[in-house]
Motif scaffolding. Sequence first.
Motif, mmCIF file in Angstrom:
data_model
loop_
_atom_site.group_PDB
_atom_site.id
_atom_site.type_symbol
_atom_site.label_atom_id
_atom_site.label_comp_id
_atom_site.label_asym_id
_atom_site.label_seq_id
_atom_site.Cartn_x
_atom_site.Cartn_y
_atom_site.Cartn_z
ATOM 1 N N ILE A 84 19.124 13.282 -26.284
ATOM 2 C CA ILE A 84 18.744 13.702 -24.932
ATOM 3 C C ILE A 84 19.724 13.086 -23.934
ATOM 4 N N MET A 85 20.499 13.929 -23.291
ATOM 5 C CA MET A 85 21.521 13.436 -22.375
ATOM 6 C C MET A 85 20.935 12.895 -21.075
ATOM 7 N N ARG A 86 19.872 13.526 -20.604
ATOM 8 C CA ARG A 86 19.289 13.093 -19.331
ATOM 9 C C ARG A 86 17.785 13.319 -19.365
ATOM 10 N N LEU A 87 17.034 12.265 -19.126
ATOM 11 C CA LEU A 87 15.586 12.326 -19.266
ATOM 12 C C LEU A 87 14.906 11.845 -17.987
ATOM 13 N N SER A 88 13.820 12.496 -17.633
ATOM 14 C CA SER A 88 13.026 12.095 -16.481
ATOM 15 C C SER A 88 11.719 11.482 -16.976
ATOM 16 N N SER A 89 11.500 10.213 -16.672
ATOM 17 C CA SER A 89 10.268 9.511 -17.052
ATOM 18 C C SER A 89 9.510 9.121 -15.796
ATOM 19 N N THR A 90 8.190 9.133 -15.876
ATOM 20 C CA THR A 90 7.381 8.808 -14.705
ATOM 21 C C THR A 90 6.345 7.732 -15.025
ATOM 22 N N ALA A 91 5.926 7.072 -13.976
ATOM 23 C CA ALA A 91 4.814 6.131 -14.040
ATOM 24 C C ALA A 91 4.089 6.180 -12.700
ATOM 25 N N THR A 92 2.786 6.037 -12.745
ATOM 26 C CA THR A 92 1.973 6.071 -11.527
ATOM 27 C C THR A 92 1.606 4.658 -11.104
ATOM 28 N N VAL A 93 1.793 4.385 -9.817
ATOM 29 C CA VAL A 93 1.439 3.090 -9.239
ATOM 30 C C VAL A 93 0.285 3.293 -8.259
ATOM 31 N N LYS A 150 0.806 -1.226 0.000
ATOM 32 C CA LYS A 150 0.000 0.000 0.000
ATOM 33 C C LYS A 150 0.839 1.276 0.000
ATOM 34 N N SER A 151 2.061 1.204 0.551
ATOM 35 C CA SER A 151 2.911 2.396 0.576
ATOM 36 C C SER A 151 3.592 2.654 -0.766
ATOM 37 N N GLU A 152 3.344 1.801 -1.766
ATOM 38 C CA GLU A 152 3.934 1.987 -3.094
ATOM 39 C C GLU A 152 3.109 2.916 -3.978
ATOM 40 N N THR A 153 1.927 3.293 -3.524
ATOM 41 C CA THR A 153 1.058 4.157 -4.317
ATOM 42 C C THR A 153 1.665 5.547 -4.495
ATOM 43 N N GLY A 154 1.733 6.004 -5.747
ATOM 44 C CA GLY A 154 2.260 7.331 -6.042
ATOM 45 C C GLY A 154 3.061 7.325 -7.328
ATOM 46 N N ILE A 155 3.825 8.387 -7.546
ATOM 47 C CA ILE A 155 4.612 8.536 -8.766
ATOM 48 C C ILE A 155 6.027 7.999 -8.559
ATOM 49 N N HIS A 156 6.444 7.110 -9.460
ATOM 50 C CA HIS A 156 7.805 6.576 -9.481
ATOM 51 C C HIS A 156 8.528 7.220 -10.666
ATOM 52 N N ARG A 157 9.684 7.821 -10.403
ATOM 53 C CA ARG A 157 10.384 8.579 -11.436
ATOM 54 C C ARG A 157 11.731 7.939 -11.771
ATOM 55 N N LEU A 158 12.004 7.837 -13.060
ATOM 56 C CA LEU A 158 13.280 7.307 -13.544
ATOM 57 C C LEU A 158 14.073 8.422 -14.208
#
Length: 287
Positions: free
Chosen positions: A135-144, A117-125
Amino acid sequence: MADATAALELLEFQADDELEQELQTNLAQLNHSLQEYEIEQSLSGPCDKNGAYLIIKAGTNGIDAQYWAEMLLRMYIMWGLSRGYQVADVESSPAPEIGIISTTLEIDGRYACGYLKSETGIHRLKRKSPFNITIMRLSSTATVEILPMYVQLEIAQQDLRAILPNLNQNTNGTKAWVKIVHIPTGISAICDGCRTQMQNKDKALAVLKSKLFAIMQRQGVQQLADIQCDRLKTFLNQPIREYQFASDSANQDKVLDFRTGIETTAVAEVLDGKIDPFIKAGLLLKN
């Protein structure tokens, strides 16, 4: 415990490397069991002992976000299997090129929901994009999002709408997906992981009930009619963790949990499902 005590008593009289190694193994297992017991004692929520539905949605960063969502899916599958849980696909929407747009996973086992349950939220890579070398450095997100399984919730039949594939899509018999919509809130759930359309309909309804129940719990309301639709996404928009692959010698690989401050450089291990330190720290902090 008895084996460890006996081994310790024997070692007091005579050194034995093999016996000492066995003692270390027994103590490590005992320590792990005590930690598990400590965590489970804190899992006292109404659905903490239930299995969990795990929903992953890729962010808006195109192919990079979609590939990141698939990496997270693999991470949670490996975590669930390592704990002996039953893991099954409920719904998956593959991306056109690589990765996934969204997916719903069923992780069924004692305390699965409580642990996750504590995994809910935005995980960013953060990393150099493997799909765009400019692109030298990129920020990607996914919602759990984590939802409890086996929720008992009564929904009026007139408040539900079932959406099925049309005949042209279903001529070969391979399309059996079903989408169930809760009309007052617009919340929906889809299932395509079962063999028959009836099974998919039942599973989609079960996921929908879990979604609505979780929203009611977060908003502190007792009735479906009291759900505030304008607050539906607030809880899911909280960044909880960042996974970083170094792009140059000035940086290093690391995973950082924003809530607890827990950090590790073992990014590959984390993505192989070894997320228990983050889960336990988040649960202990919350309790």
